[in-house]
Design an enzyme around this catalytic site. Structure first.
Site, mmCIF file in Angstrom:
data_model
loop_
_atom_site.group_PDB
_atom_site.id
_atom_site.type_symbol
_atom_site.label_atom_id
_atom_site.label_comp_id
_atom_site.label_asym_id
_atom_site.label_seq_id
_atom_site.Cartn_x
_atom_site.Cartn_y
_atom_site.Cartn_z
ATOM 1 N N GLU A 204 -2.309 -6.941 7.360
ATOM 2 C CA GLU A 204 -0.968 -6.981 7.923
ATOM 3 C C GLU A 204 -0.968 -7.829 9.193
ATOM 4 O O GLU A 204 -2.029 -8.248 9.683
ATOM 5 C CB GLU A 204 -0.502 -5.541 8.233
ATOM 6 C CG GLU A 204 0.892 -5.411 8.813
ATOM 7 C CD GLU A 204 1.984 -5.945 7.898
ATOM 8 O OE1 GLU A 204 2.036 -7.193 7.743
ATOM 9 O OE2 GLU A 204 2.789 -5.143 7.383
ATOM 10 N N HIS B 267 0.821 -1.216 0.000
ATOM 11 C CA HIS B 267 0.000 0.000 0.000
ATOM 12 C C HIS B 267 0.854 1.265 0.000
ATOM 13 O O HIS B 267 2.060 1.229 0.297
ATOM 14 C CB HIS B 267 -0.924 0.013 1.216
ATOM 15 C CG HIS B 267 -0.165 -0.013 2.528
ATOM 16 N ND1 HIS B 267 0.419 1.106 3.080
ATOM 17 C CD2 HIS B 267 0.103 -1.032 3.372
ATOM 18 C CE1 HIS B 267 1.015 0.796 4.204
ATOM 19 N NE2 HIS B 267 0.846 -0.512 4.407
#
Length: 278
Positions: free
Chosen positions: A85, A9
């Protein structure tokens, strides 16, 4: 074969704060949004068959920017919690800390200090270890990657699938994919993948080795054998001409509403084009 793009990201606000940023949501900074747009421009020349994204906003916003530059507006776009994550549990949003000599791990946590973990089995209270993430990565292979490889095996059509996720998880996912190829002779070190730049991508190709019937599900006890070839790691040429905006603007949280307002009002700082002579 199927080409998979693993994309980290764009820069988030928590990336700038130096905190444990896992499942805690954090928006892109203005600079992070510009990184996502630069990536989208770069990938506009690549026809994507599908995009999968972590459901956390920093990944989802990055993935949406990529999708918006694709020519096919009907391209499948999926969000998945499996692509998140590492969960840092009680350490979420806490500053990185150094381990103090003579102090137990429990004492560090009691004082709100969360030093780095160095073994694969360690985890913060309520969080995930690297081994936990590796198990999650195996599920992603079977539920997200495998169906595309199976479709390619059936129809012979080469396709490219983008997966927008997070630094630590991308490392675990690629390592899990490589473990499915017993004949793999590459030299990819998982530790190098954890240093991927924001919006950098790592690319690999996959072909199914084992014989599977169409729509057959892989058995968890016998993981599907794959042929894997890594063709690019931590690529970020699209960022070469991108510079952070001055005056702290680049570090502010990205606000989509501000962009909409500028588009509506027009850019007051834009000068009228000079007339060309006849």
């Amino acid at each position: 074969m199927v080409h998979f793009l693993l994309i980290r990201h764009g820069e988030s606000k928590d990336n700038l704060r130096g905190v444990w940023a896992g499942w805690k949501d954090s928006p892109l900074s203005n600079h992070g949004m510009r990184q996502a747009e630069a990536l989208a421009d770069d990938l506009a020349r690549t026809k994507l068959s599908a995009i999968y994204s972590s459901d956390l906003s920093r990944a989802k916003t990055t993935a949406s920017a990529v999708k918006n530059k694709q020519l096919d507006p009907t391209m499948p776009f999926h969000e998945s919690t499996l692509l998140r994550e590492q969960n840092f549990g009680a350490g979420e949003g806490m500053k990185f800390a150094k381990k103090e000599k003579g102090m137990s791990v429990a004492a560090h946590y009691a004082q709100g200090k969360f030093p780095a973990l160095y073994t694969r089995g360690e985890r913060f209270p309520g969080g995930e270890s690297l081994d936990d993430m590796a198990k999650r990565a195996e599920i992603v292979i079977d539920e997200i990657l495998f169906p595309h490889a199976l479709e390619e095996k059936e129809d012979g059509t080469t396709r490219t699938v983008a997966i927008v996720s997070h630094g630590l998880f991308i490392g675990e996912l690629l390592a899990a994919v490589i473990r499915r190829d017993r004949d793999y002779r590459g030299e990819v070190d998982i530790r190098n993948l954890r240093g991927m730049k924001n919006t950098a991508w790592t690319k690999f190709e996959v072909v199914i080795k084992a014989k599977h019937a169409v729509h057959e599900e892989p058995l968890s006890s016998t993981p599907t054998a794959l042929t894997v070839k890594v063709t690019g790691v931590n690529r970020h040429a699209h960022l070469s001409n991108l510079h952070r905006q001055k005056g702290g603007i680049g570090s502010l949280a990205h606000d989509p509403a501000q962009q909409d307002i500028r588009a509506f009002l027009g850019n007051p700082t834009t000068k009228a084009p000079r007339q060309k002579p006849y």
